[in-house]
Design a protein around this motif. Structure first.
Motif, PDB file in Angstrom:
ATOM      1  N   ILE A 113       0.878  -1.194   0.000  1.00 34.12           N
ATOM      2  CA  ILE A 113       0.000   0.000   0.000  1.00 34.12           C
ATOM      3  C   ILE A 113       0.899   1.223   0.000  1.00 34.12           C
ATOM      4  CG2 ILE A 113      -1.837   1.229   1.228  1.00 34.12           C
ATOM      5  CD1 ILE A 113      -2.598  -1.406   2.579  1.00 34.12           C
ATOM      6  N   GLY A 114       0.707   2.094  -0.987  1.00 33.03           N
ATOM      7  CA  GLY A 114       1.664   3.188  -1.151  1.00 33.03           C
ATOM      8  C   GLY A 114       1.051   4.572  -1.188  1.00 33.03           C
ATOM      9  N   PRO A 115       1.905   5.595  -1.114  1.00 32.73           N
ATOM     10  CA  PRO A 115       1.468   6.994  -1.107  1.00 32.73           C
ATOM     11  C   PRO A 115       1.527   7.616  -2.511  1.00 32.73           C
ATOM     12  CG  PRO A 115       3.788   6.902  -0.556  1.00 32.73           C
ATOM     13  CD  PRO A 115       3.379   5.497  -0.926  1.00 32.73           C
ATOM     14  N   TRP A 116       1.266   8.921  -2.570  1.00 34.22           N
ATOM     15  CA  TRP A 116       1.191   9.603  -3.864  1.00 34.22           C
ATOM     16  C   TRP A 116       2.440  10.422  -4.189  1.00 34.22           C
ATOM     17  CZ3 TRP A 116       1.948  14.515  -2.384  1.00 34.22           C
ATOM     18  CH2 TRP A 116       1.440  14.924  -1.144  1.00 34.22           C
ATOM     19  N   PHE A 139       3.701  -1.073   4.023  1.00 31.89           N
ATOM     20  CA  PHE A 139       2.945   0.187   3.935  1.00 31.89           C
ATOM     21  C   PHE A 139       3.871   1.386   3.955  1.00 31.89           C
ATOM     22  CE2 PHE A 139       0.933   3.852   6.090  1.00 31.89           C
ATOM     23  CZ  PHE A 139      -0.020   4.144   5.126  1.00 31.89           C
ATOM     24  N   THR A 140       3.642   2.307   3.053  1.00 33.96           N
ATOM     25  CA  THR A 140       4.293   3.613   3.108  1.00 33.96           C
ATOM     26  C   THR A 140       3.213   4.669   3.001  1.00 33.96           C
ATOM     27  OG1 THR A 140       6.287   2.757   2.082  1.00 33.96           O
ATOM     28  CG2 THR A 140       6.001   5.120   2.041  1.00 33.96           C
ATOM     29  N   GLY A 141       3.187   5.553   3.985  1.00 27.71           N
ATOM     30  CA  GLY A 141       2.168   6.601   3.983  1.00 27.71           C
ATOM     31  C   GLY A 141       2.187   7.315   5.320  1.00 27.71           C
ATOM     32  N   SER A 142       1.059   7.900   5.671  1.00 23.40           N
ATOM     33  CA  SER A 142       1.031   8.729   6.873  1.00 23.40           C
ATOM     34  C   SER A 142       0.999   7.865   8.141  1.00 23.40           C
ATOM     35  CB  SER A 142      -0.199   9.630   6.848  1.00 23.40           C
ATOM     36  OG  SER A 142      -1.357   8.836   6.900  1.00 23.40           O
ATOM     37  N   ARG A 171      -1.340   3.618  11.695  1.00 23.87           N
ATOM     38  CA  ARG A 171      -1.968   3.126  12.942  1.00 23.87           C
ATOM     39  C   ARG A 171      -3.180   2.255  12.622  1.00 23.87           C
ATOM     40  NH1 ARG A 171      -1.192   8.448  14.844  1.00 23.87           N
ATOM     41  NH2 ARG A 171       0.653   8.414  16.141  1.00 23.87           N
ATOM     42  N   SER A 172      -4.028   2.714  11.665  1.00 19.63           N
ATOM     43  CA  SER A 172      -5.228   1.919  11.298  1.00 19.63           C
ATOM     44  C   SER A 172      -4.809   0.563  10.756  1.00 19.63           C
ATOM     45  CB  SER A 172      -6.034   2.614  10.193  1.00 19.63           C
ATOM     46  OG  SER A 172      -6.378   3.886  10.567  1.00 19.63           O
ATOM     47  N   ILE A 173      -3.757   0.549   9.947  1.00 17.05           N
ATOM     48  CA  ILE A 173      -3.339  -0.719   9.331  1.00 17.05           C
ATOM     49  C   ILE A 173      -2.788  -1.665  10.399  1.00 17.05           C
ATOM     50  CG2 ILE A 173      -1.646  -1.742   7.736  1.00 17.05           C
ATOM     51  CD1 ILE A 173      -2.157   0.642   5.890  1.00 17.05           C
ATOM     52  N   LEU A 177      -7.305  -5.255   2.361  1.00 15.81           N
ATOM     53  CA  LEU A 177      -6.008  -5.910   2.134  1.00 15.81           C
ATOM     54  C   LEU A 177      -5.299  -6.138   3.474  1.00 15.81           C
ATOM     55  CD1 LEU A 177      -4.117  -6.839  -0.205  1.00 15.81           C
ATOM     56  CD2 LEU A 177      -3.188  -4.517  -0.256  1.00 15.81           C
ATOM     57  N   SER A 178      -5.412  -5.153   4.373  1.00 16.34           N
ATOM     58  CA  SER A 178      -4.732  -5.227   5.672  1.00 16.34           C
ATOM     59  C   SER A 178      -5.348  -6.271   6.596  1.00 16.34           C
ATOM     60  CB  SER A 178      -4.797  -3.880   6.395  1.00 16.34           C
ATOM     61  OG  SER A 178      -4.463  -2.856   5.529  1.00 16.34           O
ATOM     62  N   ARG A 179      -6.601  -6.670   6.300  1.00 11.69           N
ATOM     63  CA  ARG A 179      -7.298  -7.660   7.144  1.00 11.69           C
ATOM     64  C   ARG A 179      -7.334  -9.034   6.491  1.00 11.69           C
ATOM     65  NH1 ARG A 179     -10.362  -4.924  10.910  1.00 11.69           N
ATOM     66  NH2 ARG A 179     -10.391  -2.700  10.428  1.00 11.69           N
ATOM     67  N   GLN A 185       5.096  19.505   7.230  1.00  5.77           N
ATOM     68  CA  GLN A 185       4.473  20.367   6.214  1.00  5.77           C
ATOM     69  C   GLN A 185       4.303  19.658   4.885  1.00  5.77           C
ATOM     70  OE1 GLN A 185       7.581  20.216   7.148  1.00  5.77           O
ATOM     71  NE2 GLN A 185       8.796  21.956   6.499  1.00  5.77           N
ATOM     72  N   PHE A 186       5.235  18.775   4.512  1.00  8.96           N
ATOM     73  CA  PHE A 186       5.163  17.996   3.271  1.00  8.96           C
ATOM     74  C   PHE A 186       4.902  18.903   2.065  1.00  8.96           C
ATOM     75  CE2 PHE A 186       3.866  13.934   1.077  1.00  8.96           C
ATOM     76  CZ  PHE A 186       4.969  13.203   1.474  1.00  8.96           C
ATOM     77  N   GLY A 187       5.720  19.937   1.966  1.00 14.02           N
ATOM     78  CA  GLY A 187       5.566  20.895   0.876  1.00 14.02           C
ATOM     79  C   GLY A 187       6.732  21.860   0.866  1.00 14.02           C
TER      80      GLY A 187
HETATM   81  P1  NAD Z   1      -1.907   8.205   3.371  1.00 14.24           P
HETATM   82  O1  NAD Z   1      -1.631   7.529   4.659  1.00 14.24           O
HETATM   83  O2  NAD Z   1      -3.004   9.177   3.293  1.00 14.24           O
HETATM   84  O3  NAD Z   1      -2.204   7.127   2.226  1.00 14.24           O
HETATM   85  C1  NAD Z   1      -1.310   6.063   1.938  1.00 14.24           C
HETATM   86  C2  NAD Z   1      -2.078   4.896   1.345  1.00 14.24           C
HETATM   87  O4  NAD Z   1      -2.927   4.304   2.328  1.00 14.24           O
HETATM   88  C3  NAD Z   1      -2.965   5.232   0.166  1.00 14.24           C
HETATM   89  O5  NAD Z   1      -2.808   4.234  -0.809  1.00 14.24           O
HETATM   90  C4  NAD Z   1      -4.355   5.204   0.785  1.00 14.24           C
HETATM   91  O6  NAD Z   1      -5.372   4.924  -0.150  1.00 14.24           O
HETATM   92  C5  NAD Z   1      -4.205   4.065   1.763  1.00 14.24           C
HETATM   93  N1  NAD Z   1      -5.194   4.035   2.838  1.00 14.24           N
HETATM   94  C6  NAD Z   1      -5.926   5.054   3.348  1.00 14.24           C
HETATM   95  N2  NAD Z   1      -6.680   4.629   4.379  1.00 14.24           N
HETATM   96  C7  NAD Z   1      -6.403   3.314   4.544  1.00 14.24           C
HETATM   97  C8  NAD Z   1      -6.827   2.327   5.461  1.00 14.24           C
HETATM   98  N3  NAD Z   1      -7.702   2.591   6.434  1.00 14.24           N
HETATM   99  N4  NAD Z   1      -6.305   1.087   5.356  1.00 14.24           N
HETATM  100  C9  NAD Z   1      -5.395   0.794   4.411  1.00 14.24           C
HETATM  101  N5  NAD Z   1      -4.960   1.684   3.503  1.00 14.24           N
HETATM  102  C10 NAD Z   1      -5.448   2.933   3.568  1.00 14.24           C
HETATM  103  O7  NAD Z   1      -0.501   8.850   2.960  1.00 14.24           O
HETATM  104  P2  NAD Z   1      -0.204   9.867   1.774  1.00 14.24           P
HETATM  105  O8  NAD Z   1      -0.855  11.169   2.081  1.00 14.24           O
HETATM  106  O9  NAD Z   1      -0.495   9.196   0.481  1.00 14.24           O
HETATM  107  O10 NAD Z   1       1.393  10.026   1.889  1.00 14.24           O
HETATM  108  C11 NAD Z   1       2.020  11.058   2.575  1.00 14.24           C
HETATM  109  C12 NAD Z   1       2.601  10.555   3.879  1.00 14.24           C
HETATM  110  O11 NAD Z   1       3.422   9.411   3.626  1.00 14.24           O
HETATM  111  C13 NAD Z   1       3.507  11.560   4.580  1.00 14.24           C
HETATM  112  O12 NAD Z   1       3.245  11.541   5.965  1.00 14.24           O
HETATM  113  C14 NAD Z   1       4.921  11.024   4.322  1.00 14.24           C
HETATM  114  O13 NAD Z   1       5.887  11.412   5.265  1.00 14.24           O
HETATM  115  C15 NAD Z   1       4.670   9.558   4.327  1.00 14.24           C
HETATM  116  N6  NAD Z   1       5.717   8.849   3.579  1.00 14.24           N
HETATM  117  C16 NAD Z   1       6.598   8.069   4.280  1.00 14.24           C
HETATM  118  C17 NAD Z   1       7.634   7.418   3.600  1.00 14.24           C
HETATM  119  C18 NAD Z   1       8.634   6.572   4.334  1.00 14.24           C
HETATM  120  O14 NAD Z   1       9.406   5.859   3.679  1.00 14.24           O
HETATM  121  N7  NAD Z   1       8.675   6.600   5.656  1.00 14.24           N
HETATM  122  C19 NAD Z   1       7.759   7.572   2.222  1.00 14.24           C
HETATM  123  C20 NAD Z   1       6.822   8.369   1.539  1.00 14.24           C
HETATM  124  C21 NAD Z   1       5.801   8.987   2.228  1.00 14.24           C
END
Ligand code: NAD
Length: 472
Positions: free
Chosen positions: A146-149, A222-225, A230-232, A211-213, A379-381
Motif C-alpha cells: 500500500i503506497g502513497p502519492w 505500507f508507506t504513507g502517513s 496506525r489503522s493498518i 487488504l490489511s485484514r 508540512q510535506f511541501g
Molecule cells: P496516506 O496515509 O493518506 O495514504 C497512503 C495509502 O494508504 C494510500 O494508498 C491510501 O489509499 C491508503 N489508505 C488510506 N486509508 C487506509 C486504510 N484505512 N487502510 C489501508 N490503507 C489505507 O498517505 P499519503 O498522504 O499518500 O502520503 C504522505 C505521507 O506518507 C507523509 O506523511 C509522508 O511522510 C509519508 N511517507 C513516508 C515514507 C517513508 O518511507 N517513511 C515515504 C513516503 C511517504
C-alpha cells in the motif's frame, strides 16, 4: 510520435477502463490525465485469490530465475522510460527534470537491478559436536503493498521488488491520488513477469483496509502517513500479519558552526525541496547556529531564487505543484501560522489563490519559534523553517523532541565532530553533509512513530521472508 511512445500509449490505454472509472486531473493545470478504474472490495478478494494461486509456482522457480526476471522487468521500464516519466509528471505534478520524474523512473530501474543482485543465503548458526542449526529464508506467501502519492512508482518498486525476489506474490494498492502511474508501471513490469505474480488493485482506503485484514495476505508493506499506519496496524492484528511501516517524517538538519554556508547551500536546498518538499525523508526543519545564521539564510535564498517552478512537462522546471488540494491547504495553514506568529519571510509565502494548479511558492521562513506549528508538524511541501540556536545541546534536544524520527542530518566541515553530533540524534538514518540520500545497498527505515522495519539491501529481503530454522 516515436514507436516507443506509441507502444506506451497502447499500454496506457489498457490500464484505463473502457467506460466509467474516475477522471484523474493534472495538479499543475487541472487538465484530465486519464480515467482510473476503481476496484471494489470483492475485486480485491479475487486478486488475492489469484496471487495466492500463483505463489507456489513463483516460489518454485530458482532464485536465479527470479533474479533474471527482475532484470527483464527493469529492461521493460527502460524501454518505456519516457512514457512513464511523462505520465508520472502529469499525474503527480513533478517536473520531468531535476530530481523528479525521469529521476524517479531511473530509480525504479536501479532498485530493481540492485534487488535482483542481492542473494539471501542460508546461515549456518551452529555446526559442531552438539549438532547443526541452519537458518533459511522462506517466502511468506502473498504480500500486500500500500503506497502513497509522492513517489508512487519508486515506492511501489521498493515494496514489490524484494517481495518478488524472495518468492512472494504481490497485490499492490496505489494511492487514490496517483493510480495511473502505478497501474502503468505494473503493466510495464508485467510484460516481463509471469502472470498473476504482481496484481494492481486501484481503490480507496476501504480496499487498503480489506487488504490489511485479508486472511490470505501474510504481510503488509505500507508507506504513507502515521495516521493510516496506525489503522493498518490495528487491522492487521487479527491475522498477526508481518508489517513494514514507513510512515511520516519531520526531519531535522543541524548546521554546526564550522560549516561553510556557500558550500552547503545547494545540498541543503535539495535536501528540503526535493519533489517540491513532498518527500518523507526531506529536511523539514533546519537549525542554524547564531554566528552563521544570516549567511545560511542568504545562501539558501540565492539558491531558491534560481529554481524554476511550473508545469511538469515544461523542460526548464525543477519544482512543481503540490499534488493535491488537501496538501496545498496544509502547507498554506502552516505558513500562515508562521507569519501570524511574527516569523520573518525570506522568500515566498504569498501563493496565488484560486488558480487551476496547486502551486505554492518556494518558501523560506526565518526567526521562527522552535515550537511553531510549521516546525513541529510535517508540512510535506515547499516551505522550510530555519531556526536559530545558540547552544548545540539545545538544538539536539529540539531535533530529538518529536514523535517522528525518520531521518536527520548534520552539516559540518569536521567529519569527527559531525559524527559525534550524529550519534546523539534519534532517527532511522542520520546523513552528514547531505540529506535524504538513499542507496539500494543501505537499509532505510524509521524510528519512533516514523515506523518500523527496514527496506533495501539484505535487511530488506529478510523483511519479506519467513525465517525457518532447521535444527538437527
Ligand atoms: P496516506 O496515509 O493518506 O495514504 C497512503 C495509502 O494508504 C494510500 O494508498 C491510501 O489509499 C491508503 N489508505 C488510506 N486509508 C487506509 C486504510 N484505512 N487502510 C489501508 N490503507 C489505507 O498517505 P499519503 O498522504 O499518500 O502520503 C504522505 C505521507 O506518507 C507523509 O506523511 C509522508 O511522510 C509519508 N511517507 C513516508 C515514507 C517513508 O518511507 N517513511 C515515504 C513516503 C511517504
Amino acid at each position: 510520435m516515436s514507436a516507443q511512445t506509441a507502444d506506451f500509449q497502447d499500454l496506457f490505454r489498457r490500464v484505463q477502463p473502457a467506460e466509467g472509472g474516475r477522471e484523474v486531473f493534472d495538479p499543475a493545470t487541472g487538465e484530465s490525465v486519464g480515467r482510473a478504474p476503481e476496484a471494489s472490495v470483492e475485486d480485491l478478494d479475487a486478486a488475492v485469490a489469484r496471487a495466492k494461486a500463483a505463489q507456489p509456482g513463483w516460489a518454485a522457480r530458482s532464485d536465479q530465475q527470479r533474479s533474471q526476471l527482475l532484470h527483464s522487468a527493469a529492461d521493460a521500464i527502460e524501454t518505456h522510460a519516457e512514457g512513464l516519466a511523462r505520465l508520472l509528471s502529469q499525474e503527480q505534478g513533478k517536473p520531468l527534470n531535476g530530481p523528479n520524474a525521469r529521476f524517479e523512473v531511473g530509480a525504479c530501474v536501479a532498485w530493481l537491478r540492485a534487488t535482483a543482485e542481492f542473494t539471501l543465503e542460508p546461515e549456518v548458526l551452529v555446526d559442531d559436536d552438539s549438532g547443526k542449526a541452519v537458518l533459511h529464508w522462506r517466502p511468506l506467501g502473498v504480500v500486500g503493498a500500500i503506497g502513497p502519492w509522492n513517489w508512487p512508482m519508486m515506492i511501489s518498486i521498493w515494496q514489490l521488488a524484494p517481495s518478488l525476489r524472495q518468492g512472494n506474490t504481490v497485490v499492490i494498492k496505489p494511492s487514490g491520488y496517483t493510480p495511473l502511474s502505478v497501474l502503468a508501471l505494473v503493466e510495464v513490469l508485467n510484460t516481463a513477469l509471469p502472470q498473476e505474480v504482481l496484481i494492481a488493485v486501484p481503490g480507496r482506503g476501504e480496499v487498503g483496509d480489506r487488504l490489511s485484514r485479508h486472511p490470505d495476505v501474510a504481510k503488509i508493506m505500507f508507506t504513507g502517513s502515521t495516521a493510516t499506519g496506525r489503522s493498518i496496524i490495528k487491522a492487521a492484528a487479527d491475522t498477526v500479519k508481518r508489517l513494514t511501516m514507513e510512515l511520516g517524517g519531520n526531519d531535522a538538519g543541524i548546521v554546526l558552526e564550522d560549516a561553510d554556508p556557500e558550500a552547503i547551500a545547494e545540498d541543503l536546498f535539495w535536501g528540503a525541496f526535493i519533489n517540491t518538499g513532498q518527500t518523507c525523508a526531506a529536511l523539514k526543519r533546519l537549525y542554524v547556529p547564531e554566528p552563521l545564521y544570516d549567511q545560511v539564510c542568504q545562501a539558501l535564498v540565492e539558491v531558491a531564487k534560481n529554481m524554476p517552478m511550473g508545469v511538469g512537462l515544461e523542460e526548464q522546471n525543477v519544482l512543481g505543484p503540490l499534488q493535491n488540494k488537501a496538501q496545498w491547504e496544509i502547507v498554506d495553514r502552516l505558513v500562515t501560522a508562521a507569519k501570524d506568529s511574527g516569523a520573518r519571510v525570506l522568500i515566498g509565502a504569498e501563493p496565488e489563490r484560486n488558480t487551476a494548479g496547486y502551486f505554492y511558492p518556494t518558501t523560506l521562513i526565518a526567526d521562527i519559534d522552535p515550537q511553531n506549528p510549521l516546525v513541529v508538524e510535517e508540512q510535506f511541501g515547499p516551505a522550510l523553517p530555519i531556526i536559530k540556536y545558540t547552544d548545540l545541546d539545545q538544538a539536539i534536544e529540539w531535533a530529538n523532541s518529536l514523535t517522528e524520527a525518520l531521518g536527520s542530518s548534520v552539516w559540518s566541515s569536521n567529519p569527527d565532530r559531525a559524527e559525534e553530533v550524529a550519534s546523539r540524534l534519534v532517527a532511522g538514518t542520520t546523513w552528514i553533509n547531505k540529506h535524504g540520500a538513499i542507496d539500494p545497498r543501505v537499509p532505510f527505515g524509521g524510528a519512533r512513530e516514523s515506523g518500523f522495519g527496514l527496506e533495501f539491501g539484505l535487511e530488506g529481503l529478510k523483511e519479506v521472508s519467513q525465517p525457518h530454522i532447521i535444527s538437527q
